[in-house]
Design a protein around this motif. Structure first.
Motif, PDB file in Angstrom:
ATOM      1  N   UNK A  11     -41.405  36.794  23.875  1.00  0.00           N
ATOM      2  CA  UNK A  11     -41.875  35.666  24.661  1.00  0.00           C
ATOM      3  C   UNK A  11     -41.136  34.367  24.390  1.00  0.00           C
ATOM      4  N   UNK A  12     -40.322  34.331  23.338  1.00  0.00           N
ATOM      5  CA  UNK A  12     -39.543  33.107  23.076  1.00  0.00           C
ATOM      6  C   UNK A  12     -38.586  32.859  24.232  1.00  0.00           C
ATOM      7  N   UNK A  13     -38.370  31.608  24.526  1.00  0.00           N
ATOM      8  CA  UNK A  13     -37.582  31.250  25.707  1.00  0.00           C
ATOM      9  C   UNK A  13     -36.710  30.042  25.406  1.00  0.00           C
ATOM     10  N   UNK A  14     -35.558  29.979  26.070  1.00  0.00           N
ATOM     11  CA  UNK A  14     -34.656  28.848  25.942  1.00  0.00           C
ATOM     12  C   UNK A  14     -33.989  28.619  27.295  1.00  0.00           C
ATOM     13  N   UNK A  15     -33.741  27.380  27.658  1.00  0.00           N
ATOM     14  CA  UNK A  15     -33.120  27.052  28.940  1.00  0.00           C
ATOM     15  C   UNK A  15     -31.809  26.314  28.714  1.00  0.00           C
ATOM     16  N   UNK A  16     -30.781  26.712  29.472  1.00  0.00           N
ATOM     17  CA  UNK A  16     -29.468  26.073  29.412  1.00  0.00           C
ATOM     18  C   UNK A  16     -29.078  25.629  30.815  1.00  0.00           C
ATOM     19  N   UNK A  17     -28.167  24.700  30.881  1.00  0.00           N
ATOM     20  CA  UNK A  17     -27.713  24.130  32.146  1.00  0.00           C
ATOM     21  C   UNK A  17     -26.189  24.113  32.151  1.00  0.00           C
ATOM     22  N   UNK A  18     -25.583  24.445  33.287  1.00  0.00           N
ATOM     23  CA  UNK A  18     -24.132  24.453  33.357  1.00  0.00           C
ATOM     24  C   UNK A  18     -23.684  24.230  34.797  1.00  0.00           C
ATOM     25  N   UNK A  19     -22.431  23.833  34.937  1.00  0.00           N
ATOM     26  CA  UNK A  19     -21.824  23.656  36.256  1.00  0.00           C
ATOM     27  C   UNK A  19     -20.844  24.788  36.482  1.00  0.00           C
ATOM     28  N   UNK A  20     -20.905  25.410  37.636  1.00  0.00           N
ATOM     29  CA  UNK A  20     -20.068  26.572  37.941  1.00  0.00           C
ATOM     30  C   UNK A  20     -18.667  26.119  38.341  1.00  0.00           C
ATOM     31  N   UNK A  21     -17.927  25.662  37.350  1.00  0.00           N
ATOM     32  CA  UNK A  21     -16.568  25.185  37.589  1.00  0.00           C
ATOM     33  C   UNK A  21     -15.701  26.324  38.134  1.00  0.00           C
ATOM     34  N   UNK A  22     -14.935  26.027  39.169  1.00  0.00           N
ATOM     35  CA  UNK A  22     -14.098  27.046  39.787  1.00  0.00           C
ATOM     36  C   UNK A  22     -13.012  27.546  38.853  1.00  0.00           C
ATOM     37  N   UNK A  36     -18.375  31.075  47.458  1.00  0.00           N
ATOM     38  CA  UNK A  36     -19.338  31.891  46.713  1.00  0.00           C
ATOM     39  C   UNK A  36     -18.816  32.235  45.317  1.00  0.00           C
ATOM     40  N   UNK A  37     -19.703  32.225  44.349  1.00  0.00           N
ATOM     41  CA  UNK A  37     -19.373  32.710  43.012  1.00  0.00           C
ATOM     42  C   UNK A  37     -19.283  34.231  43.072  1.00  0.00           C
ATOM     43  N   UNK A  38     -18.157  34.840  42.676  1.00  0.00           N
ATOM     44  CA  UNK A  38     -18.065  36.311  42.706  1.00  0.00           C
ATOM     45  C   UNK A  38     -19.161  36.946  41.857  1.00  0.00           C
ATOM     46  N   UNK A  39     -19.683  38.094  42.280  1.00  0.00           N
ATOM     47  CA  UNK A  39     -20.744  38.756  41.514  1.00  0.00           C
ATOM     48  C   UNK A  39     -20.332  39.025  40.071  1.00  0.00           C
ATOM     49  N   UNK A  40     -21.239  38.767  39.169  1.00  0.00           N
ATOM     50  CA  UNK A  40     -21.122  38.930  37.722  1.00  0.00           C
ATOM     51  C   UNK A  40     -20.273  37.858  37.056  1.00  0.00           C
ATOM     52  N   UNK A  41     -19.730  36.927  37.822  1.00  0.00           N
ATOM     53  CA  UNK A  41     -18.996  35.828  37.205  1.00  0.00           C
ATOM     54  C   UNK A  41     -19.936  34.821  36.550  1.00  0.00           C
ATOM     55  N   UNK A  42     -21.245  34.965  36.742  1.00  0.00           N
ATOM     56  CA  UNK A  42     -22.166  34.080  36.024  1.00  0.00           C
ATOM     57  C   UNK A  42     -22.063  34.266  34.521  1.00  0.00           C
ATOM     58  N   UNK A  43     -21.506  35.404  34.073  1.00  0.00           N
ATOM     59  CA  UNK A  43     -21.319  35.633  32.637  1.00  0.00           C
ATOM     60  C   UNK A  43     -20.247  34.725  32.032  1.00  0.00           C
TER      61      UNK A  43
END
Length: 280
Positions: free
Chosen positions: A10-21, A42-49
């Motif tokens: 149940x522990x949780x943490x939130x992060x924030x980022x900008x999807x720089x090209x 569009x951000x290519x799939x799985x590029x959120x990693x």
């Protein structure tokens, strides 16, 4: 052992980022593509990693190069940590240049015992949202295990597998290093050969699981006619540098069945779903 860490569920943490090209473009270029995305694409799939880096000072790292345990992740007293697989639902598109948040939550901790000894599985949920709301919901499976005196051997050479779609990638040390850098993954098994072989008993550098998943997603995108709305993958055996990695796929009723293979050994199995899409 896992009962000792029940309080971490149940522990949780939130992060924030900008999807720089630049990061997405750099990965596309490293994989042989053009890498010409700009803000609004569009951000290519799985590029959120490639985003939400967890950058720690040297004192905040473990001997393996990962962030030290005991902050967000529980201090499980098993030295080897791997990304075993995951399940991803794409609810809405993300675009390059926008700012997004990721809320990560520990869903479960489970201990298992098998021929290889004690294993502890930690399941995380990552919910990624933009200004419009939830875009990606992901479950990630981590596995912890004790140090090994001996490890897996290299796969045996074998003919190319039979499948409808087939591509081959050379997972050389440069590609592994670049992917580690782009994801801020300090795990030394991917770029430090002496550590990988001497400390974790692998026969060579290890190919990242997420890199394999990204390559398999790319294969699916080439052949599936509708947008992919779901993706799941699971590692079956390590893949290594110095040997071609085959990317394999077949059409299924709602998307694609995929796997990566080195020689006679399947390294990863995956499935892309499209909710009624046709594939060809």
């Amino acid at each position: 052992m896992s009962g000792d860490f029940a309080g971490w569920i149940g522990r949780s943490v939130t992060a924030r980022d900008r999807l720089e090209a630049t990061r997405s473009n750099a990965l596309l270029a490293a994989l042989g593509g053009q890498g010409e995305g700009t803000a609004g694409d569009p951000l290519p799939p799985l590029h959120h990693w490639l985003y939400f880096w967890d950058v720690r000072p040297p004192a905040g790292l473990g001997a393996d190069g990962h962030p030290a345990k005991g902050d967000f992740l529980p201090p499980i007293p098993l030295s080897r940590r791997m990304w075993a697989g995951g399940r991803i639902a794409f609810h809405a598109p993300l675009v390059l240049g926008e700012t997004v948040t990721r809320t990560s939550t520990i869903l479960n901790i489970e201990e298992k015992h098998g021929r290889s000894g004690t294993l502890v599985f930690v399941t995380l949920e990552h919910a990624i949202a933009n200004s419009e709301g939830l875009a990606i919901r992901e479950e990630q499976d981590l596995v912890y295990r004790a140090a090994a005196a001996s490890g897996p051997s290299l796969p045996n050479a074998a003919p190319p597998p039979e499948c409808s779609w087939l591509a081959s990638v050379d997972p050389d040390p440069v590609l592994l290093f670049r992917y580690s850098a782009l994801t801020m993954n300090g795990h030394r098994i991917h770029y430090d050969r002496d550590y990988a072989m001497g400390e974790e008993a692998y026969p060579a550098l290890v190919v990242h699981g997420p890199l394999q998943a990204t390559l398999l997603m790319g294969l699916a995108q080439q052949h599936v006619s509708q947008p992919i709305t779901g993706f799941e993958f699971r590692g079956e055996a390590p893949a290594f540098d110095g040997m071609p990695l085959q990317l394999c796929g077949d059409a299924s009723g709602d998307g694609a069945t995929l796997w990566s293979q080195q020689g006679d050994r399947v390294a990863m199995r995956a499935r892309a779903t499209c909710g009624g899409a046709s594939a060809g």
